[in-house]
Design a protein around this motif. Structure first.
Motif, short mmCIF file in Angstrom:
data_model
loop_
_atom_site.label_atom_id
_atom_site.label_comp_id
_atom_site.label_asym_id
_atom_site.label_seq_id
_atom_site.Cartn_x
_atom_site.Cartn_y
_atom_site.Cartn_z
N ALA A 271 3.87 -0.32 -4.28
CA ALA A 271 2.48 0.07 -4.04
C ALA A 271 1.62 -0.58 -5.11
O ALA A 271 1.97 -0.60 -6.28
N LYS B 291 0.81 -1.22 0.00
CA LYS B 291 0.00 0.00 0.00
C LYS B 291 0.85 1.27 0.00
O LYS B 291 0.47 2.26 -0.62
N HIS B 292 1.99 1.26 0.67
CA HIS B 292 2.72 2.50 0.93
C HIS B 292 4.05 2.63 0.20
O HIS B 292 4.65 3.70 0.23
#
Length: 101
Positions: A63, A51-52
């Motif tokens: 990501a 996600k990051h």
């Protein structure tokens, strides 16, 4: 707790602790992880990165959840200095070395 909920509650500080645990097999305080703990930490790290991680390194989860591999030339370019003639010079305590150059 599902994977999405887990991703949402992991703070950057918690991620760094998990990453350290995965890389060393120990918590920052020195306690050794069991194999089950290490497996869970690896999964949590991968979920967080998915996600990051907008600037993945050589072999990480980018990501969006894709595995990212950078080629040797991409890594060289990433770490290349702006001025190719720029050199880090380190002074030693050895007088013979100081007079050699």
């Amino acid at each position: 707790m599902n994977a999405q909920q887990l991703i949402e509650i992991i703070t950057p500080e918690a991620y760094q602790r998990l990453l350290y645990a995965v890389e060393t097999g120990k918590w920052p305080e020195g306690t050794t992880l069991s194999q089950e703990q290490r497996d869970a930490c690896i999964q949590a790290v991968m979920l967080f990165q998915s996600k990051h991680n907008t600037e993945p390194e050589h072999m990480t989860i980018a990501a969006g959840g894709e595995v990212c591999f950078k080629s040797k030339s991409e890594l060289k370019q990433q770490f290349q200095t702006k001025d190719e003639n720029e050199i880090l010079r380190v002074r030693t305590n050895d007088p013979a070395q100081d007079n050699a150059g």
